[in-house]
Design an enzyme around this catalytic site. Structure first.
Site, PDB file in Angstrom:
ATOM      1  N   TRP A  62      -0.409  -3.175   3.082  1.00 24.60           N
ATOM      2  CA  TRP A  62      -1.548  -4.256   3.312  1.00 24.60           C
ATOM      3  C   TRP A  62      -2.643  -4.201   2.510  1.00 24.60           C
ATOM      4  O   TRP A  62      -3.407  -5.223   1.680  1.00 24.60           O
ATOM      5  CB  TRP A  62      -2.366  -4.142   4.793  1.00 24.60           C
ATOM      6  CG  TRP A  62      -3.203  -3.049   5.457  1.00 24.60           C
ATOM      7  CD1 TRP A  62      -2.823  -2.095   6.217  1.00 24.60           C
ATOM      8  CD2 TRP A  62      -4.092  -2.799   5.476  1.00 24.60           C
ATOM      9  NE1 TRP A  62      -3.200  -1.643   7.168  1.00 24.60           N
ATOM     10  CE2 TRP A  62      -4.682  -1.534   6.155  1.00 24.60           C
ATOM     11  CE3 TRP A  62      -4.720  -3.287   4.072  1.00 24.60           C
ATOM     12  CZ2 TRP A  62      -5.413  -0.848   5.808  1.00 24.60           C
ATOM     13  CZ3 TRP A  62      -6.265  -2.582   3.797  1.00 24.60           C
ATOM     14  CH2 TRP A  62      -6.654  -1.529   4.480  1.00 24.60           C
ATOM     15  N   ASN A  63      -3.297  -2.958   1.591  1.00 21.65           N
ATOM     16  CA  ASN A  63      -4.739  -2.518   1.161  1.00 21.65           C
ATOM     17  C   ASN A  63      -4.502  -3.074  -0.582  1.00 21.65           C
ATOM     18  O   ASN A  63      -4.489  -3.995  -0.800  1.00 21.65           O
ATOM     19  CB  ASN A  63      -4.994  -1.265   0.821  1.00 21.65           C
ATOM     20  CG  ASN A  63      -3.876  -0.012   0.554  1.00 21.65           C
ATOM     21  OD1 ASN A  63      -2.714   0.102   0.933  1.00 21.65           O
ATOM     22  ND2 ASN A  63      -4.645   1.376   0.693  1.00 21.65           N
ATOM     23  N   LYS A  95      10.575  -4.674   3.097  1.00 20.08           N
ATOM     24  CA  LYS A  95       9.549  -4.944   4.589  1.00 20.08           C
ATOM     25  C   LYS A  95       8.248  -5.249   4.410  1.00 20.08           C
ATOM     26  O   LYS A  95       7.494  -4.308   3.896  1.00 20.08           O
ATOM     27  CB  LYS A  95       9.937  -3.590   6.340  1.00 20.08           C
ATOM     28  CG  LYS A  95       8.587  -3.540   7.039  1.00 20.08           C
ATOM     29  CD  LYS A  95       8.402  -5.017   7.738  1.00 20.08           C
ATOM     30  CE  LYS A  95       7.465  -4.641   8.985  1.00 20.08           C
ATOM     31  NZ  LYS A  95       6.594  -4.941   8.265  1.00 20.08           N
ATOM     32  N   GLY A 119       2.204   4.436   3.063  1.00 18.60           N
ATOM     33  CA  GLY A 119       0.958   4.523   4.471  1.00 18.60           C
ATOM     34  C   GLY A 119       0.876   5.668   4.898  1.00 18.60           C
ATOM     35  O   GLY A 119       0.845   6.693   3.920  1.00 18.60           O
ATOM     36  N   SER A 120       0.662   5.644   5.901  1.00 24.68           N
ATOM     37  CA  SER A 120      -0.158   6.726   6.891  1.00 24.68           C
ATOM     38  C   SER A 120       0.851   7.971   6.470  1.00 24.68           C
ATOM     39  O   SER A 120       2.929   8.078   6.537  1.00 24.68           O
ATOM     40  CB  SER A 120      -1.023   6.609   8.422  1.00 24.68           C
ATOM     41  OG  SER A 120       1.037   6.633   9.162  1.00 24.68           O
ATOM     42  N   GLU A 143       4.627   8.177  -0.350  1.00 29.51           N
ATOM     43  CA  GLU A 143       3.407   8.099  -0.916  1.00 29.51           C
ATOM     44  C   GLU A 143       2.268   7.914   0.397  1.00 29.51           C
ATOM     45  O   GLU A 143       2.059   6.687   0.729  1.00 29.51           O
ATOM     46  CB  GLU A 143       3.173   7.217  -1.996  1.00 29.51           C
ATOM     47  CG  GLU A 143       1.531   7.273  -2.641  1.00 29.51           C
ATOM     48  CD  GLU A 143       1.092   6.725  -2.368  1.00 29.51           C
ATOM     49  OE1 GLU A 143      -0.050   7.259  -0.905  1.00 29.51           O
ATOM     50  OE2 GLU A 143       0.385   4.925  -2.707  1.00 29.51           O
ATOM     51  N   LEU A 144       1.772   9.472   0.498  1.00 32.35           N
ATOM     52  CA  LEU A 144       1.090   9.345   2.026  1.00 32.35           C
ATOM     53  C   LEU A 144      -0.556   9.057   2.023  1.00 32.35           C
ATOM     54  O   LEU A 144      -0.989   8.723   0.968  1.00 32.35           O
ATOM     55  CB  LEU A 144       1.734  10.217   3.176  1.00 32.35           C
ATOM     56  CG  LEU A 144       3.376  10.554   3.285  1.00 32.35           C
ATOM     57  CD1 LEU A 144       3.534  11.662   3.659  1.00 32.35           C
ATOM     58  CD2 LEU A 144       4.103   8.922   3.785  1.00 32.35           C
ATOM     59  N   CYS A 186      -5.914   4.889  -0.924  1.00 33.67           N
ATOM     60  CA  CYS A 186      -5.338   6.265  -0.522  1.00 33.67           C
ATOM     61  C   CYS A 186      -6.036   7.090  -1.511  1.00 33.67           C
ATOM     62  O   CYS A 186      -6.481   8.136  -1.215  1.00 33.67           O
ATOM     63  CB  CYS A 186      -3.785   6.514  -0.619  1.00 33.67           C
ATOM     64  SG  CYS A 186      -3.135   5.933  -2.275  1.00 33.67           S
ATOM     65  N   GLU A 237      -9.677  11.106   6.270  1.00 35.83           N
ATOM     66  CA  GLU A 237      -9.244  10.130   6.134  1.00 35.83           C
ATOM     67  C   GLU A 237     -10.438   9.120   6.635  1.00 35.83           C
ATOM     68  O   GLU A 237     -10.394   8.273   7.935  1.00 35.83           O
ATOM     69  CB  GLU A 237      -7.971   9.879   5.132  1.00 35.83           C
ATOM     70  CG  GLU A 237      -8.610   8.757   4.344  1.00 35.83           C
ATOM     71  CD  GLU A 237      -6.870   7.947   4.270  1.00 35.83           C
ATOM     72  OE1 GLU A 237      -6.800   7.765   2.767  1.00 35.83           O
ATOM     73  OE2 GLU A 237      -6.537   8.514   4.043  1.00 35.83           O
TER      74      GLU A 237
END
Length: 537
Positions: free
Chosen positions: A200-201, A224, A279-280, A301-302, A335, A434
């Site tokens: 969402w960022n 998605k 995401g996470s 990409e976490l 991130c 984080e």
């Protein structure tokens, strides 16, 4: 600074500069009595209302509802008011989207690179034409100031432009064979149907950064979109339709409560040959485990925990500006934001004073549609709770807040003061977790060896930054930081031409750049024999 970085951030900086030529404002600016007025007078309006897609997703070139008829609510994080509703897709809805992408793949993969290039270029042109409406949607559902949203939309569109230029230039190789009479060459082919899961960022840029290379090489996609910010992605789907992207090539689906089952279908369906997720780290690990049954190609990409190091030979003013750009971009909700700011002890007090002064004097928090606002809300109350927990933990263990350090309930439930903390120590939560919010904790250090060890003392490794005027140190520290991306004397590293990605538990694979193309391809080797003996003189 790279051109794309200037594009992404100059608008917001100029807005801030013009504002503060007129007056200086504290970071707390709105009283409770003004909040309802702010919300009511800033209802966004689109030049093209048809870009706002409620209750439908884009599958096989058509706008469709969830088979169950269920929807979920999307709220403005600045006002907590309802924006609209979006379909709650489930496993069966997702399988239909995958089937559409699979059918479309057989034809789309055989288009020439030049044909795919023209489609992406048309999509890019439409994003440029509808730039303001897309930015309005980003601010409305994400909360970031409108100047930042405009920068994001430009950045997002540039991925389509970049990959449209890469599409005709997908080359194989000719390889000298060690067997006399044989010839070896390679062919680059699209991997197939791709499942894309975005955060969402950056509701525009994270989608285009994945879809761009996928379409450039001939893949089809099921994307998605994030439950918090679905409307930007659906507007992009509408522009894809107008651009003439063939049906089934791009499918955009939404879900909130059903996100786990949608993700499981994407990761376990054998038709999907590639998953790209941003995401996470915990969710990335789960998706990787689910992908193992069908051995899909993966890009992850976490999470990050970016160190930001200021050596005592640095240009302090430049370092302060870099820290502002890195730490407080999107209110710290990226991130690659600086999470641990290490400042060498000889300049620690000077840096802290100048850094805190900028935050105190030049930031204004509020609704992103207010043109004078520099920082908007966090995405939801859970984000605020985590930020507040980190600040309270640091204060309890001896940290001092030079600026901020409090929630802003007069503005709304999702606002938190931009905060600068000094006296940070390694036993505080911010040293290892984080924060993902507008809090900068300043850690003192003494030696280069010490700070590199501190910077690397984490299981993740996405981005790192440092400031120094010593050329030998620049090369030495850049090579020793255990991260996938390093910013030297800059707080901004994002660029469609640059490979984006991390190491360790920040994931693997790269997005953007020519390396991003390869994430959506397979390399096929062809050996041709029977060429006979070499020609004789």
């Amino acid at each position: 600074m790279a051109g794309i970085q200037r594009t992404l951030f100059s608008a917001s900086r100029n807005a801030i500069r013009s504002q503060f030529q007129r007056r200086t404002l504290p970071i707390v600016v709105a009283a409770h009595s003004s909040y309802p007025r702010l919300a009511s007078t800033m209802a966004p309006k689109l030049k093209d209302p048809s870009l706002f897609k409620q209750d439908v997703c884009y599958v096989n070139g058509e706008w469709v509802k969830a088979k169950s008829g269920k929807t979920f609510e999307v709220r403005d994080p600045a006002t907590d008011k309802l924006i609209g509703t979006s379909p709650e897709f489930d496993a069966n809805d997702t399988r239909l989207a995958i089937a559409a992408a699979d059918t479309a793949f057989e034809n789309f993969r055989h288009l020439t690179g030049r044909e795919r290039s023209k489609l992406l270029r048309k999509w890019y042109d439409l994003m440029v034409e509808n730039h303001d409406d897309l930015a309005t949607l980003v601010t409305w559902e994400n909360g970031k100031p409108l100047a930042d949203a405009k920068g994001e939309v430009t950045y997002a569109a540039n991925f389509f432009e970049w990959f449209s230029e890469e599409a005709p230039r997908i080359y194989g190789d000719t390889i000298p064979s060690s067997v006399p009479g044989n010839r070896v060459w390679t062919i680059k082919e699209p991997v197939g149907v791709c499942g894309l899961i975005t955060p969402w960022n950056f509701p525009a840029a994270m989608i285009t950064r994945k879809i761009g290379p996928a379409l450039a090489v001939g893949c089809t996609v099921v994307c998605k979109s994030p439950g918090e910010t679905p409307f930007t992605s659906l507007a992009l789907a509408e522009l894809a339709h107008r651009a003439g992207i063939p049906k089934g090539v791009v499918n955009i689906i939404t879900a909130l409560d059903n996100t786990p089952q949608v993700g499981k279908v994407l990761t376990t369906d054998p038709t999907v040959r590639k998953i790209s997720f941003t995401g996470s780290t915990p969710v990335g690990k789960l998706l990787m485990k689910q992908c193992s049954g069908t051995l899909k190609k993966l890009s992850l990409e976490l999470g990050g925990n970016a160190p930001f190091i200021v050596f005592d030979d640095a240009d302090v003013d430049l370092a302060v500006s870099g820290a502002i750009a890195s730490k407080f971009r999107s209110s710290g909700q990226t991130c690659v934001c600086a999470n641990r700011l290490y400042v060498q002890r000889g300049i620690y007090d000077e840096f802290a004073e100048k850094f805190a002064a900028k935050v105190r004097d030049e930031f204004k928090v509020g609704n992103g549609f207010d043109g004078s606002v520099t920082h908007g809300p966090l995405i939801h109350h859970r984000a605020v709770a985590k930020v507040d927990e980190h600040v309270r933990d640091a204060k309890a263990k001896g940290a001092k807040a030079l600026v901020g350090g409090q929630k802003m309930p007069d503005l709304g439930p999702n606002f938190y003061q931009p905060t600068v903390l000094t006296g940070m120590t390694g036993d505080m939560a911010m040293a290892s977790e984080e924060t993902f919010g507008p809090v900068a904790g300043l850690f003192p250090f003494d030696t280069e060896e010490e700070v590199v060890k501190l910077a690397n003392s984490t299981v993740v490794g996405l981005a790192g930054y440092f400031f120094s005027r010593d050329l030998h140190r620049v090369h030495r520290v850049a090579e020793h930081l255990e991260v996938g991306m390093v910013g030297v004397n800059t707080g901004l590293i994002s660029d469609p031409a640059a490979p984006f990605g991390g190491v360790k538990e920040s994931g693997f694979g790269r997005e953007g750049s020519l390396y991003g193309i390869g994430e959506y391809q397979i390399t096929k080797m062809v050996t041709y024999g029977g060429m006979g003996k070499p020609l004789q003189k």
